[in-house]
Design a protein around this motif. Structure first.
Motif, PDB file in Angstrom:
ATOM      1  N   VAL A   1       4.554   9.230   3.155  1.00  0.00           N
ATOM      2  CA  VAL A   1       3.436   8.299   3.291  1.00  0.00           C
ATOM      3  C   VAL A   1       3.640   7.594   4.627  1.00  0.00           C
ATOM      4  CG1 VAL A   1       2.269   6.288   2.326  1.00  0.00           C
ATOM      5  CG2 VAL A   1       3.215   8.041   0.795  1.00  0.00           C
ATOM      6  N   LEU A   2       2.653   7.695   5.494  1.00  0.00           N
ATOM      7  CA  LEU A   2       2.810   7.210   6.856  1.00  0.00           C
ATOM      8  C   LEU A   2       2.755   5.686   6.935  1.00  0.00           C
ATOM      9  CD1 LEU A   2       0.497   9.792   8.638  1.00  0.00           C
ATOM     10  CD2 LEU A   2       2.999   9.843   8.444  1.00  0.00           C
ATOM     11  N   SER A   3       3.664   5.137   7.715  1.00  0.00           N
ATOM     12  CA  SER A   3       3.694   3.715   8.033  1.00  0.00           C
ATOM     13  C   SER A   3       3.593   3.579   9.542  1.00  0.00           C
ATOM     14  CB  SER A   3       5.001   3.072   7.559  1.00  0.00           C
ATOM     15  OG  SER A   3       5.134   3.175   6.169  1.00  0.00           O
ATOM     16  N   PRO A   4       3.048   2.471  10.049  1.00  0.00           N
ATOM     17  CA  PRO A   4       2.931   2.318  11.507  1.00  0.00           C
ATOM     18  C   PRO A   4       4.264   2.495  12.237  1.00  0.00           C
ATOM     19  CG  PRO A   4       1.649   0.625  10.403  1.00  0.00           C
ATOM     20  CD  PRO A   4       2.419   1.350   9.327  1.00  0.00           C
ATOM     21  N   SER A   5       5.351   2.029  11.633  1.00  0.00           N
ATOM     22  CA  SER A   5       6.650   2.088  12.314  1.00  0.00           C
ATOM     23  C   SER A   5       7.304   3.469  12.252  1.00  0.00           C
ATOM     24  CB  SER A   5       7.604   1.055  11.715  1.00  0.00           C
ATOM     25  OG  SER A   5       7.812   1.328  10.335  1.00  0.00           O
ATOM     26  N   THR A   6       6.861   4.334  11.337  1.00  0.00           N
ATOM     27  CA  THR A   6       7.525   5.630  11.173  1.00  0.00           C
ATOM     28  C   THR A   6       6.621   6.838  11.407  1.00  0.00           C
ATOM     29  OG1 THR A   6       7.040   5.711   8.788  1.00  0.00           O
ATOM     30  CG2 THR A   6       9.126   4.655   9.469  1.00  0.00           C
ATOM     31  N   GLU A   7       5.333   6.617  11.632  1.00  0.00           N
ATOM     32  CA  GLU A   7       4.392   7.735  11.710  1.00  0.00           C
ATOM     33  C   GLU A   7       4.778   8.755  12.775  1.00  0.00           C
ATOM     34  OE1 GLU A   7      -0.343   8.783  12.250  1.00  0.00           O
ATOM     35  OE2 GLU A   7       0.262   6.693  12.037  1.00  0.00           O
TER      36      GLU A   7
ATOM     37  N   LYS B   1       0.831  -1.208   0.000  1.00  0.00           N
ATOM     38  CA  LYS B   1       0.000   0.000   0.000  1.00  0.00           C
ATOM     39  C   LYS B   1       0.865   1.257   0.000  1.00  0.00           C
ATOM     40  CE  LYS B   1      -4.214  -1.821   2.098  1.00  0.00           C
ATOM     41  NZ  LYS B   1      -5.157  -1.701   3.226  1.00  0.00           N
ATOM     42  N   HIS B   2       1.915   1.241   0.782  1.00  0.00           N
ATOM     43  CA  HIS B   2       2.827   2.377   0.838  1.00  0.00           C
ATOM     44  C   HIS B   2       3.404   2.657  -0.550  1.00  0.00           C
ATOM     45  CE1 HIS B   2       6.421   4.723   1.783  1.00  0.00           C
ATOM     46  NE2 HIS B   2       5.941   4.932   2.990  1.00  0.00           N
ATOM     47  N   ASN B   3       3.847   1.602  -1.228  1.00  0.00           N
ATOM     48  CA  ASN B   3       4.409   1.760  -2.568  1.00  0.00           C
ATOM     49  C   ASN B   3       3.382   2.246  -3.572  1.00  0.00           C
ATOM     50  OD1 ASN B   3       7.298   1.048  -2.733  1.00  0.00           O
ATOM     51  ND2 ASN B   3       6.619  -0.831  -1.751  1.00  0.00           N
ATOM     52  N   LEU B   4       2.161   1.727  -3.494  1.00  0.00           N
ATOM     53  CA  LEU B   4       1.114   2.161  -4.422  1.00  0.00           C
ATOM     54  C   LEU B   4       0.775   3.635  -4.218  1.00  0.00           C
ATOM     55  CD1 LEU B   4      -1.296  -0.919  -4.374  1.00  0.00           C
ATOM     56  CD2 LEU B   4       0.003  -0.078  -6.341  1.00  0.00           C
ATOM     57  N   VAL B   5       0.590   4.042  -2.954  1.00  0.00           N
ATOM     58  CA  VAL B   5       0.253   5.441  -2.673  1.00  0.00           C
ATOM     59  C   VAL B   5       1.381   6.360  -3.138  1.00  0.00           C
ATOM     60  CG1 VAL B   5      -0.152   7.125  -0.818  1.00  0.00           C
ATOM     61  CG2 VAL B   5      -1.355   4.929  -0.790  1.00  0.00           C
ATOM     62  N   SER B   6       2.625   6.004  -2.813  1.00  0.00           N
ATOM     63  CA  SER B   6       3.766   6.825  -3.242  1.00  0.00           C
ATOM     64  C   SER B   6       3.829   6.930  -4.763  1.00  0.00           C
ATOM     65  CB  SER B   6       5.078   6.228  -2.728  1.00  0.00           C
ATOM     66  OG  SER B   6       5.130   6.242  -1.332  1.00  0.00           O
ATOM     67  N   GLY B   7       3.657   5.792  -5.431  1.00  0.00           N
ATOM     68  CA  GLY B   7       3.704   5.785  -6.892  1.00  0.00           C
ATOM     69  C   GLY B   7       2.585   6.599  -7.507  1.00  0.00           C
ATOM     70  N   ASN B   8       1.386   6.504  -6.928  1.00  0.00           N
ATOM     71  CA  ASN B   8       0.250   7.280  -7.436  1.00  0.00           C
ATOM     72  C   ASN B   8       0.494   8.783  -7.291  1.00  0.00           C
ATOM     73  OD1 ASN B   8      -1.105   4.920  -8.069  1.00  0.00           O
ATOM     74  ND2 ASN B   8      -2.361   4.926  -6.206  1.00  0.00           N
ATOM     75  N   ILE B   9       1.030   9.193  -6.142  1.00  0.00           N
ATOM     76  CA  ILE B   9       1.314  10.615  -5.926  1.00  0.00           C
ATOM     77  C   ILE B   9       2.373  11.091  -6.914  1.00  0.00           C
ATOM     78  CG2 ILE B   9       2.304  12.296  -4.315  1.00  0.00           C
ATOM     79  CD1 ILE B   9       1.039  10.584  -2.036  1.00  0.00           C
ATOM     80  N   TYR B  10       3.425  10.310  -7.063  1.00  0.00           N
ATOM     81  CA  TYR B  10       4.495  10.683  -7.986  1.00  0.00           C
ATOM     82  C   TYR B  10       3.957  10.825  -9.413  1.00  0.00           C
ATOM     83  CZ  TYR B  10       8.739  10.490 -10.744  1.00  0.00           C
ATOM     84  OH  TYR B  10       9.732  10.764 -11.647  1.00  0.00           O
ATOM     85  N   ARG B  11       3.116   9.869  -9.828  1.00  0.00           N
ATOM     86  CA  ARG B  11       2.528   9.921 -11.173  1.00  0.00           C
ATOM     87  C   ARG B  11       1.711  11.195 -11.359  1.00  0.00           C
ATOM     88  NH1 ARG B  11      -1.410   5.901 -10.948  1.00  0.00           N
ATOM     89  NH2 ARG B  11      -2.790   7.566 -10.256  1.00  0.00           N
TER      90      ARG B  11
END
Length: 197
Positions: A111-117, A42-52
């Motif tokens: 993009v927030l992840s549980p471990s880094t938010e 999900k993190h990769n998809l969201v990041s990729g979508n924003i970049y696109r």
């Protein structure tokens, strides 16, 4: 090599030398190196979508968008980080001829992840705020429609939020808009995605 492992403090020059030869990415703050973990689907998809979306809107403009491999230096915070997305408008400035460490980002997105938010909201944002060129900082939740935008107004950072899949978030400093439906494409409702035959 064992002496490097035992060492607890590094100079910025030592960090950059190690980092440029390392098989993985690490952040740096005040002499300490912090290894980064991999990102979820999900993190990769969201990041990729924003970049696109940003790349399309910035086409033929004097702005560049970078994904997570572009290191950003917050000199006054004595730190280096890898934001999920960095955008610079105007002439990009780099630390040296390697052109792999951006000094003057206009917008940074995490993009927030549980471990880094907690760190993205706290310590990392404190470092980013010391970058004079930075105008806006966005935090994007990966598992529900939510974008928080912090916009610099003098010495104050103003928060605005978009939390509906039909909403959008304006990024004023670069003249772009993120539609949440596009940001979360293929992320939220897997059941709504058409079957590929």
């Amino acid at each position: 090599m064992s002496s490097i492992i035992k060492q607890t403090r590094y100079s910025a020059e030592e960090y950059l030398t190690l980092e440029r030869n390392a098989p993985y990415k690490s952040d740096f703050h005040n002499g300490e190196i912090f290894a980064m973990t991999g990102a979820s689907r999900k993190h990769n998809l969201v990041s990729g979508n924003i970049y696109r979306e940003l790349s399309l809107q910035l086409k033929k403009r004097r702005c560049e968008a970078y994904m997570s491999d572009m290191r950003v230096k917050a000199a006054k915070a004595r730190s280096y980080h890898y934001p999920d997305i960095a955008v610079v408008c105007g002439r990009p400035e780099f630390e040296d001829a390697h052109a792999d460490t951006l000094l003057n980002p206009t917008v940074l997105i995490e993009v927030l992840s549980p471990s880094t938010e907690a760190y993205d909201r706290g310590g990392k944002f404190a470092h980013y705020r010391k970058i004079a060129s930075l105008c806006e900082y966005l935090l994007v939740t990966q598992d529900q429609p939510s974008i928080e935008r912090y916009m610099r107004q003098g010495d104050v950072w103003i928060l605005s939020e978009s939390v509906d899949i039909e909403a959008s978030m304006s990024i004023e400093s670069i003249g772009c808009t993120l539609n949440l439906r596009e940001v979360y494409d293929k992320v939220l409702d897997d059941v709504d995605q058409p079957e590929i035959e």
